[in-house]
Structure formats: C-alpha cells, structure tokens
Design a protein around this motif. Structure first.
Motif, PDB file in Angstrom:
ATOM      1  N   SER A   1       0.827  -1.212   0.000  1.00  0.00           N
ATOM      2  CA  SER A   1       0.000   0.000   0.000  1.00  0.00           C
ATOM      3  C   SER A   1       0.860   1.262   0.000  1.00  0.00           C
ATOM      4  O   SER A   1       0.511   2.257  -0.643  1.00  0.00           O
ATOM      5  CB  SER A   1      -0.981   0.000   1.169  1.00  0.00           C
ATOM      6  OG  SER A   1      -0.302  -0.085   2.396  1.00  0.00           O
ATOM      7  N   ASN A   2       2.004   1.239   0.696  1.00  0.00           N
ATOM      8  CA  ASN A   2       2.923   2.391   0.674  1.00  0.00           C
ATOM      9  C   ASN A   2       3.457   2.641  -0.725  1.00  0.00           C
ATOM     10  O   ASN A   2       3.534   3.783  -1.176  1.00  0.00           O
ATOM     11  CB  ASN A   2       4.114   2.169   1.607  1.00  0.00           C
ATOM     12  CG  ASN A   2       3.828   2.499   3.042  1.00  0.00           C
ATOM     13  OD1 ASN A   2       2.821   3.104   3.360  1.00  0.00           O
ATOM     14  ND2 ASN A   2       4.714   2.085   3.919  1.00  0.00           N
ATOM     15  N   VAL A   3       3.857   1.572  -1.394  1.00  0.00           N
ATOM     16  CA  VAL A   3       4.431   1.700  -2.735  1.00  0.00           C
ATOM     17  C   VAL A   3       3.384   2.271  -3.691  1.00  0.00           C
ATOM     18  O   VAL A   3       3.657   3.219  -4.438  1.00  0.00           O
ATOM     19  CB  VAL A   3       4.965   0.345  -3.245  1.00  0.00           C
ATOM     20  CG1 VAL A   3       5.447   0.453  -4.681  1.00  0.00           C
ATOM     21  CG2 VAL A   3       6.089  -0.162  -2.351  1.00  0.00           C
ATOM     22  N   ILE A   4       2.186   1.736  -3.646  1.00  0.00           N
ATOM     23  CA  ILE A   4       1.118   2.214  -4.526  1.00  0.00           C
ATOM     24  C   ILE A   4       0.758   3.661  -4.200  1.00  0.00           C
ATOM     25  O   ILE A   4       0.585   4.498  -5.099  1.00  0.00           O
ATOM     26  CB  ILE A   4      -0.110   1.283  -4.438  1.00  0.00           C
ATOM     27  CG1 ILE A   4       0.241  -0.082  -5.058  1.00  0.00           C
ATOM     28  CG2 ILE A   4      -1.326   1.905  -5.118  1.00  0.00           C
ATOM     29  CD1 ILE A   4      -0.800  -1.162  -4.843  1.00  0.00           C
ATOM     30  N   LYS A   5       0.691   3.992  -2.921  1.00  0.00           N
ATOM     31  CA  LYS A   5       0.374   5.366  -2.494  1.00  0.00           C
ATOM     32  C   LYS A   5       1.424   6.347  -3.018  1.00  0.00           C
ATOM     33  O   LYS A   5       1.088   7.431  -3.512  1.00  0.00           O
ATOM     34  CB  LYS A   5       0.297   5.425  -0.967  1.00  0.00           C
ATOM     35  CG  LYS A   5       0.010   6.795  -0.420  1.00  0.00           C
ATOM     36  CD  LYS A   5       0.004   6.762   1.098  1.00  0.00           C
ATOM     37  CE  LYS A   5      -0.026   8.170   1.641  1.00  0.00           C
ATOM     38  NZ  LYS A   5       0.402   8.250   3.018  1.00  0.00           N
TER      39      LYS A   5
END
Length: 140
Positions: free
Chosen positions: A62-66
């Motif tokens: 989720s961090n990478v996508i965000k």
C-alpha cells in the motif's frame, strides 16, 4: 525494537542518488538482501536504457502504490518505477486499479520468478544418496 525510518523518509532517500540513478525504482521488500537483488536484476533489465546504482525499499504494498499515486498527482517527470509483489491479489483480483508506473510481479514474490525447478531437483539429488533423481522429482 530498533527505531525505523518512516516511509516518507525511505522514499526521499532517492534524491541523494539522482546523480547516479537515471531511474528511481521503489520496491516493497525491505528484508536484508532485497535491495541488492533488485538492483542487479534491474541493472540487467535496463542495461542499455538507464544507469541504476540503487533501488529503494519503502515498505508495504500500500505504501508503494500510495507513493506512485502521489508522484502522478504532482506530475513528476523523472523516470520512476514502483514494484509490488503479486501476492494473493492474483487469485482474488486487485481491490482498485493499479496506477500507471506501478508494476505488479506476475508471481507471489520475486523468488517465485527466480527459482528454477530443475535447479532445485539437481541440488536435492546431489544431497540425497538414497533416492534417484526421478524419485526425488516425483516426491517434490
């Protein structure tokens, strides 16, 4: 427990390598050794296109996508690539569309792409003195 940098500081680390990297590559894998593994893989993938001296692990999927979504919103022009594992989303599908610039591995994780079944059988065959190769392959 040792203190750990927040994802925003992990992400910002790439600014220190702009003179060495011609593309910023962000990965979710933070375990020891993954930075080196991904760096060598992408040096080969982008051999004649981009110079790569480092990749940047920034934590969860989720961090990478965000971070990718944030980059798209502010229209960063520097080449960048965000890599996430396939995980179980391959079975159940993505909960929402993946942003442009994010690459989802076609397997659960990078190890599933790199592991060669024949190499595993060869290794086990060398270590096992009782069974022949065909038996071991069948057992596996």
């Amino acid at each position: 427990m040792l203190p750990e940098r927040r994802s925003s500081s992990k992400f910002a680390k790439s600014a220190f390598f702009e003179d060495y990297n011609e593309i910023d590559i962000y990965i979710e894998d933070t375990a020891e050794g993954y930075t080196k593994l991904f760096k060598h893989l992408f040096k080969r993938v982008f051999q004649n296109e981009y110079n790569i001296e480092n990749v940047f692990p920034i934590g969860s999927r989720s961090n990478v996508i965000k971070k990718c979504e944030e980059q798209l919103l502010i229209k960063v022009e520097r080449p960048s690539l965000f890599i996430v594992d396939g995980d179980l989303y391959q079975l159940k599908g993505e909960p929402k569309p993946i942003p442009k610039g994010t690459f989802v591995l076609p397997r659960y994780c990078i190890e599933n792409i790199l592991i060669d079944g024949n190499a595993i059988v060869d290794f086990i065959d060398e270590e096992n003195i009782d069974k022949d190769k065909d038996e071991l392959k069948k057992d596996i």
